[in-house]
Write a protein that holds these residues in place. Structure first.
Motif, PDB file in Angstrom:
ATOM      1  N   ARG A 185      -5.000   4.029  -7.387  1.00  0.00           N
ATOM      2  CA  ARG A 185      -3.812   3.355  -7.880  1.00  0.00           C
ATOM      3  C   ARG A 185      -2.641   3.638  -6.948  1.00  0.00           C
ATOM      4  NH1 ARG A 185      -7.221   4.075 -11.825  1.00  0.00           N
ATOM      5  NH2 ARG A 185      -7.357   2.495 -13.465  1.00  0.00           N
ATOM      6  N   LEU A 186      -2.122   2.575  -6.359  1.00  0.00           N
ATOM      7  CA  LEU A 186      -1.004   2.666  -5.437  1.00  0.00           C
ATOM      8  C   LEU A 186       0.277   2.350  -6.195  1.00  0.00           C
ATOM      9  CD1 LEU A 186      -2.633   0.668  -2.498  1.00  0.00           C
ATOM     10  CD2 LEU A 186      -2.704   3.128  -2.888  1.00  0.00           C
ATOM     11  N   VAL A 187       1.172   3.340  -6.296  1.00  0.00           N
ATOM     12  CA  VAL A 187       2.444   3.168  -6.985  1.00  0.00           C
ATOM     13  C   VAL A 187       3.499   2.873  -5.919  1.00  0.00           C
ATOM     14  CG1 VAL A 187       4.130   4.218  -8.518  1.00  0.00           C
ATOM     15  CG2 VAL A 187       1.697   4.737  -8.806  1.00  0.00           C
ATOM     16  N   ILE A 188       3.969   1.627  -5.882  1.00  0.00           N
ATOM     17  CA  ILE A 188       4.868   1.167  -4.829  1.00  0.00           C
ATOM     18  C   ILE A 188       6.213   0.814  -5.450  1.00  0.00           C
ATOM     19  CG2 ILE A 188       5.193  -0.497  -2.972  1.00  0.00           C
ATOM     20  CD1 ILE A 188       2.202  -0.900  -2.914  1.00  0.00           C
ATOM     21  N   PRO A 189       7.315   1.372  -4.957  1.00  0.00           N
ATOM     22  CA  PRO A 189       8.639   1.001  -5.477  1.00  0.00           C
ATOM     23  C   PRO A 189       8.893  -0.496  -5.325  1.00  0.00           C
ATOM     24  CG  PRO A 189       8.789   2.990  -4.145  1.00  0.00           C
ATOM     25  CD  PRO A 189       7.401   2.458  -3.962  1.00  0.00           C
ATOM     26  N   ASN A 190       9.566  -1.068  -6.301  1.00  0.00           N
ATOM     27  CA  ASN A 190       9.800  -2.509  -6.282  1.00  0.00           C
ATOM     28  C   ASN A 190      10.668  -2.948  -5.120  1.00  0.00           C
ATOM     29  OD1 ASN A 190       8.280  -3.067  -8.602  1.00  0.00           O
ATOM     30  ND2 ASN A 190       9.995  -2.559  -9.946  1.00  0.00           N
ATOM     31  N   SER A 191      11.583  -2.079  -4.671  1.00  0.00           N
ATOM     32  CA  SER A 191      12.430  -2.452  -3.545  1.00  0.00           C
ATOM     33  C   SER A 191      11.613  -2.661  -2.274  1.00  0.00           C
ATOM     34  CB  SER A 191      13.496  -1.387  -3.316  1.00  0.00           C
ATOM     35  OG  SER A 191      12.901  -0.130  -3.018  1.00  0.00           O
ATOM     36  N   ILE A 192      10.529  -1.888  -2.107  1.00  0.00           N
ATOM     37  CA  ILE A 192       9.655  -2.063  -0.938  1.00  0.00           C
ATOM     38  C   ILE A 192       8.883  -3.370  -1.052  1.00  0.00           C
ATOM     39  CG2 ILE A 192       7.666  -1.098   0.285  1.00  0.00           C
ATOM     40  CD1 ILE A 192       8.649   1.654  -0.403  1.00  0.00           C
ATOM     41  N   LEU A 193       8.337  -3.653  -2.242  1.00  0.00           N
ATOM     42  CA  LEU A 193       7.613  -4.914  -2.429  1.00  0.00           C
ATOM     43  C   LEU A 193       8.542  -6.112  -2.277  1.00  0.00           C
ATOM     44  CD1 LEU A 193       5.191  -4.200  -5.416  1.00  0.00           C
ATOM     45  CD2 LEU A 193       4.610  -4.509  -3.016  1.00  0.00           C
ATOM     46  N   GLY A 194       9.812  -5.938  -2.654  1.00  0.00           N
ATOM     47  CA  GLY A 194      10.755  -7.041  -2.533  1.00  0.00           C
ATOM     48  C   GLY A 194      11.055  -7.414  -1.098  1.00  0.00           C
ATOM     49  N   GLU A 195      10.820  -6.490  -0.164  1.00  0.00           N
ATOM     50  CA  GLU A 195      11.085  -6.752   1.250  1.00  0.00           C
ATOM     51  C   GLU A 195       9.833  -7.126   2.028  1.00  0.00           C
ATOM     52  OE1 GLU A 195      12.906  -3.223   2.672  1.00  0.00           O
ATOM     53  OE2 GLU A 195      14.774  -3.499   1.545  1.00  0.00           O
ATOM     54  N   GLU A 196       8.648  -6.978   1.418  1.00  0.00           N
ATOM     55  CA  GLU A 196       7.403  -7.228   2.116  1.00  0.00           C
ATOM     56  C   GLU A 196       6.944  -8.671   1.908  1.00  0.00           C
ATOM     57  OE1 GLU A 196       5.923  -5.374   4.146  1.00  0.00           O
ATOM     58  OE2 GLU A 196       6.595  -3.324   3.769  1.00  0.00           O
ATOM     59  N   ARG A 197       6.077  -9.093   2.825  1.00  0.00           N
ATOM     60  CA  ARG A 197       5.427 -10.405   2.683  1.00  0.00           C
ATOM     61  C   ARG A 197       4.239 -10.258   1.732  1.00  0.00           C
ATOM     62  NH1 ARG A 197       1.065 -12.723   5.291  1.00  0.00           N
ATOM     63  NH2 ARG A 197       0.918 -10.860   6.592  1.00  0.00           N
ATOM     64  N   ILE A 198       4.211 -11.058   0.673  1.00  0.00           N
ATOM     65  CA  ILE A 198       3.178 -10.971  -0.351  1.00  0.00           C
ATOM     66  C   ILE A 198       2.226 -12.152  -0.210  1.00  0.00           C
ATOM     67  CG2 ILE A 198       2.691 -10.868  -2.825  1.00  0.00           C
ATOM     68  CD1 ILE A 198       4.161  -8.437  -1.802  1.00  0.00           C
ATOM     69  N   VAL A 199       0.931 -11.844  -0.115  1.00  0.00           N
ATOM     70  CA  VAL A 199      -0.102 -12.874  -0.145  1.00  0.00           C
ATOM     71  C   VAL A 199      -0.780 -12.802  -1.508  1.00  0.00           C
ATOM     72  CG1 VAL A 199      -2.227 -13.747   0.900  1.00  0.00           C
ATOM     73  CG2 VAL A 199      -0.470 -12.703   2.346  1.00  0.00           C
ATOM     74  N   ASN A 200      -0.565 -13.826  -2.333  1.00  0.00           N
ATOM     75  CA  ASN A 200      -1.111 -13.858  -3.685  1.00  0.00           C
ATOM     76  C   ASN A 200      -2.331 -14.766  -3.703  1.00  0.00           C
ATOM     77  OD1 ASN A 200      -1.616 -14.154  -6.467  1.00  0.00           O
ATOM     78  ND2 ASN A 200       0.536 -13.823  -6.949  1.00  0.00           N
ATOM     79  N   SER A 201      -3.498 -14.174  -4.003  1.00  0.00           N
ATOM     80  CA  SER A 201      -4.756 -14.932  -4.003  1.00  0.00           C
ATOM     81  C   SER A 201      -5.107 -15.486  -5.373  1.00  0.00           C
ATOM     82  CB  SER A 201      -5.904 -14.040  -3.508  1.00  0.00           C
ATOM     83  OG  SER A 201      -5.659 -13.566  -2.206  1.00  0.00           O
ATOM     84  N   SER A 202      -4.279 -15.252  -6.381  1.00  0.00           N
ATOM     85  CA  SER A 202      -4.633 -15.649  -7.747  1.00  0.00           C
ATOM     86  C   SER A 202      -3.614 -16.550  -8.413  1.00  0.00           C
ATOM     87  CB  SER A 202      -4.805 -14.392  -8.625  1.00  0.00           C
ATOM     88  OG  SER A 202      -5.704 -13.478  -8.045  1.00  0.00           O
ATOM     89  N   ILE A 203      -2.495 -16.810  -7.769  1.00  0.00           N
ATOM     90  CA  ILE A 203      -1.400 -17.470  -8.473  1.00  0.00           C
ATOM     91  C   ILE A 203      -1.747 -18.910  -8.836  1.00  0.00           C
ATOM     92  CG2 ILE A 203      -0.200 -18.305  -6.401  1.00  0.00           C
ATOM     93  CD1 ILE A 203       2.419 -17.397  -7.826  1.00  0.00           C
ATOM     94  N   ARG A 204      -2.546 -19.594  -8.030  1.00  0.00           N
ATOM     95  CA  ARG A 204      -2.943 -20.966  -8.355  1.00  0.00           C
ATOM     96  C   ARG A 204      -4.462 -21.149  -8.339  1.00  0.00           C
ATOM     97  NH1 ARG A 204       0.959 -24.938  -8.433  1.00  0.00           N
ATOM     98  NH2 ARG A 204       3.050 -24.310  -7.748  1.00  0.00           N
ATOM     99  N   ASP A 205      -5.090 -20.758  -7.237  1.00  0.00           N
ATOM    100  CA  ASP A 205      -6.512 -21.019  -7.060  1.00  0.00           C
ATOM    101  C   ASP A 205      -7.122 -19.837  -6.317  1.00  0.00           C
ATOM    102  OD1 ASP A 205      -9.022 -22.016  -6.745  1.00  0.00           O
ATOM    103  OD2 ASP A 205      -8.434 -23.851  -5.703  1.00  0.00           O
TER     104      ASP A 205
END
Length: 221
Positions: free
Chosen positions: A77-97
């Motif tokens: 389990r990776l606990v990542i602060p939201n401020s770091i995720l807010g600055e990173e590029r996110i690849v979402n494989s589940s949001i649509r297909d």
């Protein structure tokens, strides 16, 4: 004496307020980023995401105002602060297909029989049980009537790169299929004498040990 004591007290309180302000700045940034994540939903609990260039990859398990918990494929389990995720590029494989197009590449020698190599790659892909028919999309280099598309995508440094586009139902199955096809295609290439490319690297040490050319007017020995 009271005036001096009061001055010391208020000066210390001011320094303490500055210290607390700097310490709370990061926490406040995490909370604001958490509010944005909840409001705009770039990812949700249960989504499979990849965050940042480092490739943090896993399933979102929990989102709160302070941090996001991602369950990796190593069951960590990776606990990542939201401020770091807010600055990173996110690849979402589940949001649509969740269907995923996997790129499988092989670097081969220039004198390779390209048509045979492509045929072997297509044959192996068609046999894999996790492969699905490619959906109709507009952002790939596939041709609809081809069951499995293979392209010669690069010629560089004495090598050619063949890329195969293979679809699976989700990213996990696509990655497993990638590993299976790596092994299967390798075995086929070795059986049919398909040559792999060898890296071309110029040795600096070899250049230093090379004899210097004879000077002008001096005969070479």
């Amino acid at each position: 004496s009271l005036r001096s004591l009061a001055f010391t007290f208020f000066a210390g309180a001011g320094i303490l307020a500055v210290v607390i302000g700097f310490a709370a700045q990061k926490a406040l940034s995490d909370i604001i980023s958490g509010i944005f994540i909840v409001a705009f939903k770039p990812f949700r609990v249960g989504d499979m995401i990849q965050a940042g260039e480092a490739g943090v990859f896993g399933v979102v398990e929990d989102i709160n105002l302070r941090h996001t918990t991602i369950l990796s494929f190593e069951n960590r389990r990776l606990v990542i602060p939201n401020s770091i995720l807010g600055e990173e590029r996110i690849v979402n494989s589940s949001i649509r297909d969740e269907r995923t197009c996997e790129f499988i590449e092989f670097d081969l020698a220039l004198h390779t029989d390209v048509n045979m190599a492509m045929a072997l790659m297509q044959h192996r892909a068609l046999l894999h049980p996790s492969r699905i028919v490619s959906p109709t999309v507009v952002n790939t280099m596939e041709i609809p009537e081809e069951p499995v598309t293979v392209r010669l995508v690069k010629i560089h440094e004495g090598a050619i790169t063949l890329r195969m586009y293979v679809w699976a139902n989700d990213p996990v199955m696509a990655r497993r299929m990638h590993y299976d096809l790596n092994q299967a295609v390798l075995e086929d290439f070795l059986e049919h004498n398909i040559p792999f490319a060898l890296p071309i690297r110029r040795s600096i040490q070899a250049d230093h040990t090379r004899p210097n050319p004879p000077a002008h007017g001096q005969a070479a020995k």
